[in-house]
Scaffold this motif. Structure first.
Motif, PDB file in Angstrom:
ATOM      1  N   UNK A 148       1.103  -1.330  -0.094  1.00 27.70           N
ATOM      2  CA  UNK A 148       0.561  -0.130   0.299  1.00 27.70           C
ATOM      3  C   UNK A 148       0.615   1.524   0.110  1.00 27.70           C
ATOM      4  N   UNK A 149       2.164   1.314   0.273  1.00 31.69           N
ATOM      5  CA  UNK A 149       2.683   2.102   0.594  1.00 31.69           C
ATOM      6  C   UNK A 149       3.154   2.762  -0.818  1.00 31.69           C
ATOM      7  N   UNK A 150       3.569   1.941  -2.098  1.00 33.88           N
ATOM      8  CA  UNK A 150       4.184   2.377  -3.001  1.00 33.88           C
ATOM      9  C   UNK A 150       3.447   3.189  -3.948  1.00 33.88           C
ATOM     10  N   UNK A 197      -2.793   9.896 -10.539  1.00 29.33           N
ATOM     11  CA  UNK A 197      -3.534   8.869 -10.553  1.00 29.33           C
ATOM     12  C   UNK A 197      -3.195   8.229  -9.470  1.00 29.33           C
ATOM     13  N   UNK A 198      -2.236   7.744  -8.556  1.00 28.06           N
ATOM     14  CA  UNK A 198      -1.408   7.029  -8.199  1.00 28.06           C
ATOM     15  C   UNK A 198      -1.589   7.529  -6.794  1.00 28.06           C
ATOM     16  N   UNK A 199      -1.221   8.874  -6.738  1.00 32.29           N
ATOM     17  CA  UNK A 199      -1.426   9.049  -5.120  1.00 32.29           C
ATOM     18  C   UNK A 199      -3.170   9.422  -4.795  1.00 32.29           C
ATOM     19  N   UNK A 200      -4.090   9.223  -6.044  1.00 32.48           N
ATOM     20  CA  UNK A 200      -5.716   9.195  -5.364  1.00 32.48           C
ATOM     21  C   UNK A 200      -5.797   7.702  -5.578  1.00 32.48           C
ATOM     22  N   UNK A 201      -5.268   6.602  -6.008  1.00 33.87           N
ATOM     23  CA  UNK A 201      -5.210   5.188  -5.647  1.00 33.87           C
ATOM     24  C   UNK A 201      -4.842   4.563  -4.748  1.00 33.87           C
ATOM     25  N   UNK A 202      -3.220   5.415  -4.287  1.00 36.46           N
ATOM     26  CA  UNK A 202      -3.083   4.695  -2.813  1.00 36.46           C
ATOM     27  C   UNK A 202      -3.477   5.568  -2.058  1.00 36.46           C
ATOM     28  N   UNK A 203      -4.529   6.773  -1.981  1.00 33.81           N
ATOM     29  CA  UNK A 203      -4.953   6.926  -0.659  1.00 33.81           C
ATOM     30  C   UNK A 203      -6.822   6.774  -0.674  1.00 33.81           C
ATOM     31  N   UNK A 204      -7.282   6.297  -1.607  1.00 33.57           N
ATOM     32  CA  UNK A 204      -8.136   5.356  -1.844  1.00 33.57           C
ATOM     33  C   UNK A 204      -8.314   4.075  -1.332  1.00 33.57           C
ATOM     34  N   UNK A 219     -10.294  -1.329  -4.827  1.00 30.12           N
ATOM     35  CA  UNK A 219      -9.454   0.156  -4.938  1.00 30.12           C
ATOM     36  C   UNK A 219      -8.044  -0.686  -5.045  1.00 30.12           C
ATOM     37  N   UNK A 220      -8.072  -1.743  -4.447  1.00 30.76           N
ATOM     38  CA  UNK A 220      -6.661  -2.335  -4.773  1.00 30.76           C
ATOM     39  C   UNK A 220      -6.133  -2.479  -6.483  1.00 30.76           C
ATOM     40  N   UNK A 245      -7.217  -0.447  -8.433  1.00 28.21           N
ATOM     41  CA  UNK A 245      -6.472   0.370  -9.004  1.00 28.21           C
ATOM     42  C   UNK A 245      -5.610   1.106  -8.786  1.00 28.21           C
ATOM     43  N   UNK A 246      -5.545   0.859  -7.821  1.00 29.65           N
ATOM     44  CA  UNK A 246      -3.537   0.920  -7.122  1.00 29.65           C
ATOM     45  C   UNK A 246      -2.980   0.452  -7.996  1.00 29.65           C
ATOM     46  N   UNK A 247      -3.118  -0.753  -7.632  1.00 29.04           N
ATOM     47  CA  UNK A 247      -2.008  -1.818  -8.873  1.00 29.04           C
ATOM     48  C   UNK A 247      -2.027  -1.331 -10.381  1.00 29.04           C
ATOM     49  N   UNK A 248      -2.456  -0.656 -10.736  1.00 31.85           N
ATOM     50  CA  UNK A 248      -2.982  -0.879 -12.157  1.00 31.85           C
ATOM     51  C   UNK A 248      -1.667   0.794 -12.300  1.00 31.85           C
ATOM     52  N   UNK A 249      -1.769   1.662 -10.997  1.00 25.24           N
ATOM     53  CA  UNK A 249      -1.792   3.169 -11.479  1.00 25.24           C
ATOM     54  C   UNK A 249      -0.856   2.691 -11.269  1.00 25.24           C
TER      55      UNK A 249
END
Length: 416
Positions: free
Chosen positions: A227-229, A336-343, A393-394, A396-400
């Motif tokens: 999650x911290x990536x 986009x990556x920052x938003x996905x990580x926050x979500x 959400x996970x 979206x974060x992996x894709x971003x």
């Protein structure tokens, strides 16, 4: 059920059960994609063709050997006796072409630039396929988790419906509540079937990327990215990106083609050396030399030069557009990556515990008669929606994260 019946049921279940999916790590998936991905194989074949063009471009004009016979009479024929006694006129010639204007050098420069562009295009294709692989791999992982959750919900719904039937039989529950549970069980069953279809589709998507025939046997085994990536890695200079370097190579190839078209104004010269034997005229062998130059004015190659100039301008325009797109892409992907990580963090650390606590409280309240069936069904539905949102959400974060890593990748096609 006796022992024989139980054994028969167990054997039947084993026969109709689907084959166990083979676990696949991301590293194994990358290796399989590098070996069998159709797009990467096509790019490698195109590179081989460009290397063949470079070999052909470096070849100098070959000497030309010519043999001829003339003055063959229909009345007297070719004459009796040995070959040297024949009446015919025999010639043997050897010719060379002298390329002027540096044509061979420009051809080689253009071909080498196209080889560089094809090589960098292969690396850029690998970079893009890495993004597609991460999205397909974690898309499969998301589909697996959704399918597992749907099957668990279906099992729990079936158990709840069976318990409701027993309560109706004892008079502890009204039949109307059992009917409502049956309707909710149908919805859960539909969701389980949709999840199974989604899992099958996700496996086929990954199988196509890997060049794998047995898509039904694939299973994503790796954990979700940490999650911290986030976008903590500073991007390398734009000039080191393989797509921009490939565009620069195409500009250099177009510039060489432009110079090659201009060099056509320097006409090539053909030299020839000829040996001739004509017994009826001069005895023995006579020698001769020749030189030929193509004629034509300055407008002869104007069309080729105009085409080369247009191709060069198009390559420069493409390079400028790619640079602007890359600059905008980096800024967009960072946010986009920052938003996905926050979500993802919000779902895992804030909403998750609250949703689980709410469902457990309503389950306990319903068992003690302090909550209605409607409240319980709403809580279960909300929990299922939350689980789906968490997986989304996970994913979206992996894709971003995969898109960001591809955007900042360096010349060898790997992330810094």
């Amino acid at each position: 059920m006796n022992t024989t019946t139980r054994c028969a049921a167990l054997v039947a279940a084993l026969l109709i059960a689907p084959a166990t999916a083979s676990a696949l790590t991301m590293a194994e998936a990358e290796q399989a994609m590098a070996r069998h991905n159709p797009d990467l194989l096509a790019a490698a074949i195109a590179l081989r063709g460009s290397q063949g063009d470079a070999l052909a471009a470096s070849r100098r004009p070959s000497p030309e050997l010519s043999v001829g016979t003339s003055k063959i009479s229909r009345q007297e024929g070719i004459g009796p006796g040995r070959w040297k006694d024949k009446r015919v006129d025999s010639t043997l010639g050897l010719g060379w072409t002298w390329e002027r204007g540096g044509k061979r050098g420009w051809r080689m420069r253009q071909a080498d630039a196209l080889v560089d562009a094809a090589t960098l295009g292969l690396l850029d294709g690998r970079r893009q396929q890495q993004v597609a692989l991460h999205e397909a791999y974690f898309g499969l992982k998301a589909a697996q988790e959704l399918c597992s959750i749907a099957e668990e919900d279906r099992r729990a719904s079936a158990e709840g419906l069976a318990a409701a039937a027993r309560q109706v039989a004892t008079g502890a529950m009204a039949p109307i509540e059992q009917s409502r549970l049956a309707v909710d069980d149908l919805k859960v069953a539909d969701a389980a079937r949709e999840a199974a279809l989604g899992l099958r589709d996700a496996r086929h998507v990954l199988a196509l990327l890997l060049g794998h025939d047995a898509g039904d046997a694939l299973s994503a085994d790796d954990d979700w990215p940490h999650p911290g990536a986030t976008a903590t890695t500073a991007p390398a200079a734009l000039d080191t990106r393989v797509d921009l370097r490939a565009a620069q190579a195409r500009v250099e190839a177009a510039d060489a083609a432009r110079a090659l078209a201009r060099s056509e104004r320097r006409r090539d010269v053909q030299f020839g050396l000829e040996a001739e034997r004509e017994p009826a005229d001069i005895g023995g062998v006579t020698w001769g030399v020749s030189m030929s130059v193509p004629l034509g004015g300055a407008r002869r190659w104007r069309g080729e030069q105009q085409r080369a100039e247009a191709d060069y301008d198009a390559a420069v325009l493409e390079q400028q557009q790619l640079r602007r797109e890359a600059t905008a892409e980096l800024d967009q992907l960072r946010h986009a990556l920052a938003a996905a990580a926050q979500r993802r963090a919000d779902h895992e650390h804030l909403q998750g515990p609250a949703a689980r606590q709410s469902l457990d409280g309503l389950e306990l309240a319903y068992r003690r008669g302090a909550a209605t069936l409607t409240d319980l069904l709403d809580a279960r539905r909300s929990w299922r929606e939350f689980e789906s949102d968490l997986i989304d959400a996970r994913l979206a974060h992996a894709s971003a994260l995969a898109r960001w890593n591809a955007a900042v990748s360096v010349s060898e096609g790997h992330t810094p």
